[in-house]
Design a protein around this motif. Structure first.
Motif, PDB file in Angstrom:
ATOM      1  N   TRP A 140      16.240  25.250  23.670  1.00 45.59           N
ATOM      2  CA  TRP A 140      17.292  24.372  24.201  1.00 45.59           C
ATOM      3  C   TRP A 140      18.212  25.117  25.170  1.00 45.59           C
ATOM      4  O   TRP A 140      18.571  24.590  26.226  1.00 45.59           O
ATOM      5  CB  TRP A 140      18.111  23.767  23.056  1.00 45.59           C
ATOM      6  CG  TRP A 140      17.470  22.513  22.533  1.00 45.59           C
ATOM      7  CD1 TRP A 140      16.410  22.438  21.678  1.00 45.59           C
ATOM      8  CD2 TRP A 140      17.835  21.171  22.846  1.00 45.59           C
ATOM      9  NE1 TRP A 140      16.090  21.124  21.449  1.00 45.59           N
ATOM     10  CE2 TRP A 140      16.948  20.325  22.149  1.00 45.59           C
ATOM     11  CE3 TRP A 140      18.818  20.582  23.645  1.00 45.59           C
ATOM     12  CZ2 TRP A 140      17.026  18.937  22.228  1.00 45.59           C
ATOM     13  CZ3 TRP A 140      18.898  19.193  23.721  1.00 45.59           C
ATOM     14  CH2 TRP A 140      17.998  18.386  23.018  1.00 45.59           C
ATOM     15  N   LYS A 141      18.563  26.355  24.810  1.00 46.74           N
ATOM     16  CA  LYS A 141      19.436  27.139  25.703  1.00 46.74           C
ATOM     17  C   LYS A 141      18.775  27.310  27.071  1.00 46.74           C
ATOM     18  O   LYS A 141      19.403  27.171  28.110  1.00 46.74           O
ATOM     19  CB  LYS A 141      19.667  28.540  25.092  1.00 46.74           C
ATOM     20  CG  LYS A 141      21.059  28.722  24.569  1.00 46.74           C
ATOM     21  CD  LYS A 141      21.194  29.900  23.651  1.00 46.74           C
ATOM     22  CE  LYS A 141      21.171  31.234  24.333  1.00 46.74           C
ATOM     23  NZ  LYS A 141      21.472  32.336  23.395  1.00 46.74           N
ATOM     24  N   ILE A 158      18.467  23.884  29.040  1.00 46.19           N
ATOM     25  CA  ILE A 158      19.738  23.487  29.682  1.00 46.19           C
ATOM     26  C   ILE A 158      19.987  24.386  30.905  1.00 46.19           C
ATOM     27  O   ILE A 158      20.383  23.912  31.973  1.00 46.19           O
ATOM     28  CB  ILE A 158      20.912  23.518  28.668  1.00 46.19           C
ATOM     29  CG1 ILE A 158      20.669  22.472  27.567  1.00 46.19           C
ATOM     30  CG2 ILE A 158      22.241  23.249  29.368  1.00 46.19           C
ATOM     31  CD1 ILE A 158      21.633  22.524  26.402  1.00 46.19           C
ATOM     32  N   CYS A 172      17.918  23.065  33.591  1.00 45.39           N
ATOM     33  CA  CYS A 172      18.441  21.825  34.201  1.00 45.39           C
ATOM     34  C   CYS A 172      19.414  22.176  35.327  1.00 45.39           C
ATOM     35  O   CYS A 172      19.491  21.470  36.336  1.00 45.39           O
ATOM     36  CB  CYS A 172      19.174  20.973  33.158  1.00 45.39           C
ATOM     37  SG  CYS A 172      18.063  20.175  32.018  1.00 45.39           S
ATOM     38  N   ILE A 185      26.586  22.224  31.847  1.00 41.75           N
ATOM     39  CA  ILE A 185      26.250  22.770  30.514  1.00 41.75           C
ATOM     40  C   ILE A 185      27.052  22.030  29.433  1.00 41.75           C
ATOM     41  O   ILE A 185      26.503  21.594  28.426  1.00 41.75           O
ATOM     42  CB  ILE A 185      26.528  24.291  30.483  1.00 41.75           C
ATOM     43  CG1 ILE A 185      25.537  25.025  31.371  1.00 41.75           C
ATOM     44  CG2 ILE A 185      26.485  24.816  29.045  1.00 41.75           C
ATOM     45  CD1 ILE A 185      25.898  26.473  31.668  1.00 41.75           C
ATOM     46  N   CYS A 236      25.752  18.697  28.330  1.00 38.95           N
ATOM     47  CA  CYS A 236      24.527  18.659  27.500  1.00 38.95           C
ATOM     48  C   CYS A 236      24.810  18.895  26.010  1.00 38.95           C
ATOM     49  O   CYS A 236      23.908  18.732  25.180  1.00 38.95           O
ATOM     50  CB  CYS A 236      23.545  19.745  27.953  1.00 38.95           C
ATOM     51  SG  CYS A 236      22.895  19.481  29.597  1.00 38.95           S
ATOM     52  N   ALA A 281      22.628  18.117  22.476  1.00 43.57           N
ATOM     53  CA  ALA A 281      22.087  19.247  21.698  1.00 43.57           C
ATOM     54  C   ALA A 281      22.586  19.161  20.252  1.00 43.57           C
ATOM     55  O   ALA A 281      21.793  19.277  19.305  1.00 43.57           O
ATOM     56  CB  ALA A 281      22.501  20.567  22.343  1.00 43.57           C
ATOM     57  N   VAL A 293      25.098  29.267  26.534  1.00 41.47           N
ATOM     58  CA  VAL A 293      24.221  28.821  27.632  1.00 41.47           C
ATOM     59  C   VAL A 293      24.733  29.370  28.958  1.00 41.47           C
ATOM     60  O   VAL A 293      23.958  29.849  29.798  1.00 41.47           O
ATOM     61  CB  VAL A 293      24.115  27.274  27.683  1.00 41.47           C
ATOM     62  CG1 VAL A 293      23.129  26.846  28.764  1.00 41.47           C
ATOM     63  CG2 VAL A 293      23.698  26.713  26.337  1.00 41.47           C
ATOM     64  N   ASN A 305      15.439  17.970  33.258  1.00 40.70           N
ATOM     65  CA  ASN A 305      16.547  17.002  33.332  1.00 40.70           C
ATOM     66  C   ASN A 305      16.131  15.607  32.864  1.00 40.70           C
ATOM     67  O   ASN A 305      16.865  14.927  32.149  1.00 40.70           O
ATOM     68  CB  ASN A 305      17.047  16.875  34.786  1.00 40.70           C
ATOM     69  CG  ASN A 305      17.525  18.183  35.339  1.00 40.70           C
ATOM     70  OD1 ASN A 305      16.831  19.187  35.206  1.00 40.70           O
ATOM     71  ND2 ASN A 305      18.683  18.208  35.968  1.00 40.70           N
ATOM     72  N   LEU A 361      15.747  15.426  29.026  1.00 40.27           N
ATOM     73  CA  LEU A 361      17.039  15.438  28.321  1.00 40.27           C
ATOM     74  C   LEU A 361      17.727  14.074  28.473  1.00 40.27           C
ATOM     75  O   LEU A 361      18.294  13.540  27.512  1.00 40.27           O
ATOM     76  CB  LEU A 361      17.952  16.539  28.860  1.00 40.27           C
ATOM     77  CG  LEU A 361      17.613  17.991  28.488  1.00 40.27           C
ATOM     78  CD1 LEU A 361      18.770  18.916  28.800  1.00 40.27           C
ATOM     79  CD2 LEU A 361      17.252  18.139  27.021  1.00 40.27           C
ATOM     80  N   MET A 408      24.828  12.133  30.103  1.00 41.96           N
ATOM     81  CA  MET A 408      23.840  12.915  30.856  1.00 41.96           C
ATOM     82  C   MET A 408      23.615  12.360  32.263  1.00 41.96           C
ATOM     83  O   MET A 408      22.592  12.638  32.883  1.00 41.96           O
ATOM     84  CB  MET A 408      22.501  12.916  30.097  1.00 41.96           C
ATOM     85  CG  MET A 408      22.584  13.531  28.735  1.00 41.96           C
ATOM     86  SD  MET A 408      22.999  15.270  28.814  1.00 41.96           S
ATOM     87  CE  MET A 408      21.404  15.923  29.119  1.00 41.96           C
ATOM     88  N   ILE A 432      23.191  15.140  34.959  1.00 40.03           N
ATOM     89  CA  ILE A 432      21.922  15.847  34.738  1.00 40.03           C
ATOM     90  C   ILE A 432      20.760  14.974  35.227  1.00 40.03           C
ATOM     91  O   ILE A 432      19.848  15.440  35.910  1.00 40.03           O
ATOM     92  CB  ILE A 432      21.750  16.180  33.224  1.00 40.03           C
ATOM     93  CG1 ILE A 432      22.732  17.273  32.810  1.00 40.03           C
ATOM     94  CG2 ILE A 432      20.308  16.532  32.872  1.00 40.03           C
ATOM     95  CD1 ILE A 432      22.342  18.686  33.150  1.00 40.03           C
TER      96      ILE A 432
END
Ligand SMILES: NC(=O)C1=CN([C@@H]2O[C@H](COP(=O)(O)OP(=O)(O)OC[C@H]3O[C@@H](n4cnc5c(N)ncnc54)[C@H](OP(=O)(O)O)[C@@H]3O)[C@@H](O)[C@H]2O)C=CC1
Ligand SMILES: CC(C)(CO)C(=O)C(=O)O
Length: 323
Positions: A196-197, A200, A203, A233, A236, A240, A252, A286, A289, A302, A305
């Motif tokens: 996930w880190k 993101i 993205c 960040i 998101c 998450a 992140v 992107n 997510l 989002m 993103i």
């Protein structure tokens, strides 16, 4: 309890088996060169072509320490093998995974699959096809073609590898098998939070850098770009956390800054795709997510993103048409 004799026996057997790398692109060729120079038997296989004659290529890797690493690679296809008798590493573009999960079915015979790709939920096709051993690596490096036979390689740090489906012993053995001094891997118990880190971070990088047509160092060098990265960040985090991923925006952001500094001057893989008139992996970044956020009713968090993802896809599509 670990049976040491059995473990050592299986480790030795795995050390002697070949490594099959699928995807003869920047990452696949870089890894193949380092493994070949470390004395491993490597088969590099085309990801997008199932059946074609074997070719030989001499590849040079230009490393950050200015050393040159040169090896001759044999490049074949999946059709050359009825069975893959060793570790299989996926270095192809993730949008090919659905088709590969079908062509690899029945060829692995319990051998492990190691996924070296960007994106979220990219292992889905292999889970659905009931592959027994699936391991995931989060790539922390950049590889960029300078010319068809030369790749500039900049590692950021060791690439963590964890279990998607499988066991600790196999993971330990496969790490031993693919470790080289130049392309470093490490074992990771919390691979989902690192995925996930990185997703993101991707993205941010994989949309902003192609849209600005600029290298990865922009966030390190430019305060306006850095502030945009921070905002994206933060946006998101609701998703998450709703998915049970315990990461902080600082984690992140630090990841983004480290990548930006260490890969200053390199182009993000998505910009390399656009410049070479290839499709991008935005659907696993992107767009994925944004889809997940929509699914649980938090799509509004989002919006930026999603828009950056759609703009990047549009840029790639326009470029594909203008070939
Ligand atoms: N380059 C980089 O710096 C980084 C890349 N990554 C990730 O690593 C992975 C590989 O990237 P990279 O090596 O840069 O990409 P490249 O485009 O250089 O190579 C990827 C290879 O994927 C294969 N491929 C393309 N389309 C398909 C398809 N539809 N089905 C199956 N295979 C396909 C092609 O293999 P072939 O020619 O053999 O047919 C291509 O050479 C990606 O997931 C990328 O996001 C992550 C971090 C950094
Ligand atoms: C962010 C970066 C450079 C890190 O490896 C990457 O994932 C890419 O080029 O797509």
């Amino acid at each position: 309890m670990l049976n040491l004799a059995a473990f050592n026996h299986q480790s030795k057997a795995m050390q002697e088996q070949p490594i099959y790398i699928i995807g003869a692109g920047a990452v696949g060729k870089t890894l193949a060169v380092f493994l070949t120079l470390a004395g491993r038997q490597v088969y590099l296989l085309r990801g997008s072509v199932f059946n074609a004659p074997v070719t030989y290529e001499e590849m040079t890797i230009l490393a950050a320490d200015n050393n040159k690493y040169v090896a001759k690679l044999e490049i074949g296809c999946l059709a050359d093998f009825t069975r893959l008798g060793g570790l299989v590493v996926l270095a192809n573009k993730a949008f090919g995974n659905q088709a590969l999960s079908v062509s690899l079915r029945g060829k692995l015979n319990g051998n492990p699959l190691l996924v070296l790709q960007n994106g979220l939920n990219i292992e889905k096709a292999f889970l659905k096809q009931n592959f027994e051993h699936i391991y995931r690596c989060v790539l922390m490096l950049t590889c960029q073609f300078e010319d068809p036979h030369t790749i500039r390689y900049k590692p950021v740090r060791e690439c963590p590898v964890g279990i998607i489906r499988g066991d600790e012993e196999t993971l330990t053995r496969l790490l031993h098998k693919i470790q080289t001094l130049q392309f470093r891997f490490s074992k990771c118990d919390e691979i989902q939070s690192l995925i996930w880190k990185k997703v993101i971070a991707n993205c941010v990088f994989n949309s902003i850098c192609p849209l600005l047509h600029i290298d990865n160092g922009i966030f390190y060098r430019n305060e306006v770009a850095r502030d945009m990265a921070k905002e994206l960040i933060v946006s998101c985090m609701t998703l998450a956390h709703a998915k049970g991923i315990a990461i902080t925006p600082e984690d992140v952001f630090n990841n983004v800054m480290q990548i930006s500094q260490m890969s200053d001057g390199q182009y993000i893989s998505t910009l390399q795709d656009i410049l070479h008139h290839r499709p991008t992996e935005m659907d696993a970044l992107n767009i994925e997510l944004a889809r997940l956020a929509d699914e649980i009713g938090i799509g509004a968090t989002m919006k930026e993103i999603a828009l950056l993802g759609r703009l990047t896809k549009l840029k790639a599509a326009i470029n594909l048409k203008n070939m």
